[in-house]
Scaffold this motif. Structure first.
Motif, PDB file in Angstrom:
ATOM      1  N   TYR A 232      -6.584   6.835  -0.764  1.00 45.01           N
ATOM      2  CA  TYR A 232      -6.664   5.650  -1.624  1.00 45.01           C
ATOM      3  C   TYR A 232      -7.881   4.845  -1.213  1.00 45.01           C
ATOM      4  O   TYR A 232      -8.435   5.019  -0.119  1.00 45.01           O
ATOM      5  N   ILE A 233      -8.289   3.944  -2.091  1.00 42.41           N
ATOM      6  CA  ILE A 233      -9.466   3.109  -1.820  1.00 42.41           C
ATOM      7  C   ILE A 233      -8.983   1.761  -1.285  1.00 42.41           C
ATOM      8  O   ILE A 233      -8.206   1.085  -1.943  1.00 42.41           O
ATOM      9  N   ASP A 234      -9.376   1.384  -0.068  1.00 41.92           N
ATOM     10  CA  ASP A 234      -8.900   0.101   0.486  1.00 41.92           C
ATOM     11  C   ASP A 234      -9.775  -1.050   0.017  1.00 41.92           C
ATOM     12  O   ASP A 234     -10.680  -0.874  -0.797  1.00 41.92           O
ATOM     13  N   GLU A 235      -9.511  -2.283   0.551  1.00 41.21           N
ATOM     14  CA  GLU A 235     -10.186  -3.482   0.051  1.00 41.21           C
ATOM     15  C   GLU A 235     -11.699  -3.424   0.277  1.00 41.21           C
ATOM     16  O   GLU A 235     -12.471  -3.997  -0.484  1.00 41.21           O
ATOM     17  N   GLN A 236     -12.109  -2.749   1.357  1.00 43.08           N
ATOM     18  CA  GLN A 236     -13.553  -2.652   1.612  1.00 43.08           C
ATOM     19  C   GLN A 236     -14.216  -1.575   0.756  1.00 43.08           C
ATOM     20  O   GLN A 236     -15.405  -1.309   0.908  1.00 43.08           O
ATOM     21  N   GLY A 237     -13.420  -0.941  -0.092  1.00 41.15           N
ATOM     22  CA  GLY A 237     -13.990   0.088  -0.943  1.00 41.15           C
ATOM     23  C   GLY A 237     -14.153   1.435  -0.277  1.00 41.15           C
ATOM     24  O   GLY A 237     -14.861   2.302  -0.781  1.00 41.15           O
ATOM     25  N   GLU A 238     -13.486   1.587   0.916  1.00 41.16           N
ATOM     26  CA  GLU A 238     -13.610   2.879   1.596  1.00 41.16           C
ATOM     27  C   GLU A 238     -12.398   3.753   1.330  1.00 41.16           C
ATOM     28  O   GLU A 238     -11.297   3.255   1.121  1.00 41.16           O
ATOM     29  N   GLN A 239     -12.633   5.051   1.399  1.00 40.23           N
ATOM     30  CA  GLN A 239     -11.535   5.977   1.164  1.00 40.23           C
ATOM     31  C   GLN A 239     -10.669   6.111   2.415  1.00 40.23           C
ATOM     32  O   GLN A 239     -11.192   6.271   3.515  1.00 40.23           O
ATOM     33  N   GLN A 240      -9.350   5.986   2.251  1.00 39.81           N
ATOM     34  CA  GLN A 240      -8.433   6.102   3.395  1.00 39.81           C
ATOM     35  C   GLN A 240      -7.402   7.175   3.094  1.00 39.81           C
ATOM     36  O   GLN A 240      -6.963   7.330   1.956  1.00 39.81           O
ATOM     37  N   LEU A 241      -6.983   7.860   4.179  1.00 38.64           N
ATOM     38  CA  LEU A 241      -5.920   8.854   4.008  1.00 38.64           C
ATOM     39  C   LEU A 241      -4.585   8.105   3.918  1.00 38.64           C
ATOM     40  O   LEU A 241      -4.341   7.179   4.673  1.00 38.64           O
ATOM     41  N   ALA A 242      -3.720   8.522   2.961  1.00 37.45           N
ATOM     42  CA  ALA A 242      -2.408   7.888   2.841  1.00 37.45           C
ATOM     43  C   ALA A 242      -1.581   8.236   4.061  1.00 37.45           C
ATOM     44  O   ALA A 242      -1.250   9.381   4.287  1.00 37.45           O
ATOM     45  N   GLY A 243      -1.248   7.255   4.875  1.00 41.10           N
ATOM     46  CA  GLY A 243      -0.526   7.512   6.132  1.00 41.10           C
ATOM     47  C   GLY A 243       0.973   7.559   5.921  1.00 41.10           C
ATOM     48  O   GLY A 243       1.456   7.485   4.786  1.00 41.10           O
ATOM     49  N   PRO A 244       1.738   7.691   7.029  1.00 34.83           N
ATOM     50  CA  PRO A 244       3.202   7.777   6.917  1.00 34.83           C
ATOM     51  C   PRO A 244       3.824   6.554   6.248  1.00 34.83           C
ATOM     52  O   PRO A 244       4.773   6.695   5.482  1.00 34.83           O
ATOM     53  N   ILE A 245       3.268   5.357   6.523  1.00 36.25           N
ATOM     54  CA  ILE A 245       3.853   4.151   5.923  1.00 36.25           C
ATOM     55  C   ILE A 245       3.735   4.215   4.404  1.00 36.25           C
ATOM     56  O   ILE A 245       4.679   3.890   3.667  1.00 36.25           O
ATOM     57  N   PHE A 246       2.603   4.688   3.965  1.00 40.00           N
ATOM     58  CA  PHE A 246       2.393   4.828   2.530  1.00 40.00           C
ATOM     59  C   PHE A 246       3.415   5.796   1.940  1.00 40.00           C
ATOM     60  O   PHE A 246       4.009   5.545   0.885  1.00 40.00           O
ATOM     61  N   ILE A 247       3.658   6.894   2.645  1.00 39.46           N
ATOM     62  CA  ILE A 247       4.595   7.904   2.142  1.00 39.46           C
ATOM     63  C   ILE A 247       6.019   7.348   2.111  1.00 39.46           C
ATOM     64  O   ILE A 247       6.761   7.544   1.142  1.00 39.46           O
ATOM     65  N   ILE A 248       6.390   6.609   3.161  1.00 34.24           N
ATOM     66  CA  ILE A 248       7.741   6.039   3.192  1.00 34.24           C
ATOM     67  C   ILE A 248       7.925   5.062   2.042  1.00 34.24           C
ATOM     68  O   ILE A 248       8.941   5.077   1.339  1.00 34.24           O
ATOM     69  N   GLN A 249       6.889   4.223   1.822  1.00 33.43           N
ATOM     70  CA  GLN A 249       6.957   3.281   0.700  1.00 33.43           C
ATOM     71  C   GLN A 249       7.131   4.019  -0.615  1.00 33.43           C
ATOM     72  O   GLN A 249       7.944   3.647  -1.460  1.00 33.43           O
ATOM     73  N   HIS A 250       6.369   5.080  -0.753  1.00 30.83           N
ATOM     74  CA  HIS A 250       6.446   5.866  -1.980  1.00 30.83           C
ATOM     75  C   HIS A 250       7.858   6.414  -2.181  1.00 30.83           C
ATOM     76  O   HIS A 250       8.415   6.345  -3.271  1.00 30.83           O
ATOM     77  N   LEU A 251       8.449   6.934  -1.078  1.00 25.73           N
ATOM     78  CA  LEU A 251       9.799   7.498  -1.189  1.00 25.73           C
ATOM     79  C   LEU A 251      10.817   6.422  -1.547  1.00 25.73           C
ATOM     80  O   LEU A 251      11.703   6.634  -2.378  1.00 25.73           O
ATOM     81  N   PHE A 252      10.678   5.261  -0.917  1.00 26.98           N
ATOM     82  CA  PHE A 252      11.589   4.165  -1.215  1.00 26.98           C
ATOM     83  C   PHE A 252      11.536   3.793  -2.684  1.00 26.98           C
ATOM     84  O   PHE A 252      12.556   3.524  -3.313  1.00 26.98           O
ATOM     85  N   LEU A 253      10.324   3.779  -3.234  1.00 22.59           N
ATOM     86  CA  LEU A 253      10.192   3.352  -4.625  1.00 22.59           C
ATOM     87  C   LEU A 253      10.640   4.438  -5.588  1.00 22.59           C
ATOM     88  O   LEU A 253      11.197   4.149  -6.638  1.00 22.59           O
TER      89      LEU A 253
END
Ligand SMILES: *[C@@H]1O[C@H](CO)[C@@H](O)[C@H](O)[C@H]1NC(C)=O
Ligand SMILES: [Zn+2]
Ligand SMILES: [Zn+2]
Length: 345
Positions: A232-253
């Protein structure tokens, strides 16, 4: 934020329920029970007397009188978990290629558990009556520490056999009394400790199996969406790998109910596995929870002066008075001693 509030409420409700059960189920002095005592002490001045006595009476009726509420609660939780499992997890897993045999194991475990639960609720724990308490007097020797010869139950007026106790909830004396279990609405005693142990084991197996299948499903869902390699693209406009927190959030939603269910199952599993191990340990050293809680901190100084000699020779906290070797101890659980059998040893 909404999710966190919901989650906070959920955790608070679960902890309150456990604290209530701990406090009123007879095993006093648990940390949660003490915390609850502190809490009630703090809030009680602000609550009207009428509401307080109503709460007190309902708690008394719930935990100190026989009632079926916990049977229904138990059934309800089971229906919710199995409903969710059948409705969402089962279909998803069989689409993803999980074999139908492993998907059917939870239902087999459910059947086994229900049968054991039925046995726990309906089998007589070893009620002592006028007719059979004399024979039961010979089954166990008196250790003269927790159990003394010639003591009568103040309610039933029967001579108390060693290891027996009067259950105040059921209003009867029970041979080799362990505890009164509100979940099965019955005492656990000489004749049904074996079903109780197997029941605990089957609930643990059930929770673990459903949890493993559910976790497997979530893992497959994550793999299928390719989230592990997503960026995903973060606030600074850099590409970041979706980490475990992102995945957990995704699963919750995406699967809120399933994730809640998984959390609940893991929690139940660890709680009951701990409880099962405690009871298994007690079975191996041939103690009942009643003796365990009464005997803790019991030392020879507190003994009756006339039994001091007896005490010094037999007291060992890990090998209580009734210890007969691990195999015999286990055998005693599964084949309760009868008056006639006693003569052999
Ligand atoms: C004593 O008799 C009662 C009534 O028949 C029975 O339910 C109970 O199991 C017996 N107790 C024991 C310890 O065998
Ligand atoms: Zn009694
Ligand atoms: Zn009871």
């Amino acid at each position: 934020m909404d999710f966190l509030t919901l989650f906070g409420i959920y955790v608070a409700v679960v902890l309150t329920c456990i604290a209530l059960v701990c406090k009123y189920s007879g095993h006093q002095q648990t940390p949660l029970g003490l915390l609850l005592d502190k809490f009630t002490g703090i809030v009680s001045p602000w609550i009207p007397q009428r509401i307080q006595s109503f709460c007190y009476r309902s708690m008394h009726r719930l935990f100190h009188q026989r009632n079926n509420l916990f049977l229904f609660l138990h059934l309800l939780l089971e229906v919710v978990v199995y409903g969710e499992f059948s409705y969402e997890v089962f279909g998803f897993c069989s689409d993803m290629g999980t074999s139908s045999i492993s998907l059917c194991v939870p239902y087999v475990l459910l059947a086994v558990k229900s049968y054991l639960f039925y046995l726990c609720c309906s089998r007589d724990p070893g009620t002592l009556t006028k007719a059979n308490h004399t024979a039961q007097l010979k089954v166990y020797q008196y250790d003269e520490k927790l159990f003394h010869q010639g003591v009568r139950c103040s309610t039933c007026q029967l001579l108390k056999p060693a290891r027996s106790k009067h259950c105040r909830v059921c209003n009867r004396c029970v041979q080799r009394f362990d505890h009164h279990c509100v979940w099965v609405n019955n005492c656990i005693g000489a004749q049904n400790t074996r079903f109780f142990l197997l029941y605990l084991l089957s609930v643990c197996a059930m929770a673990a199996d459903v949890a493993v299948l559910t976790a497997d499903m979530l893992l497959k869902a994550v793999l299928r969406t390719g989230l592990l390699h997503a960026h995903y693209i973060d606030e600074q406009g850099e590409q970041q790998l979706a980490g475990p927190i992102f995945i957990i959030q995704h699963l919750f939603l995406t699967f809120p109910r399933i994730v809640f269910m998984l959390g609940f199952l893991v929690f139940v599993f660890f709680l009951l596995a701990g409880y099962f191990m405690f009871h298994m340990y007690l079975a191996l050293i041939n103690q009942t929870s009643n003796e365990w809680f009464k005997g803790k901190g019991h030392s020879c100084q507190h003994c009756h002066p006339y039994s001091a000699h007896n005490c010094r020779t037999s007291y060992n906290p890990f090998r209580g008075f009734y210890y007969r070797g691990i195999l015999k101890n286990l055998g005693e659980i599964f084949w309760p001693l009868c008056p006639a059998q006693k003569k052999e040893n």
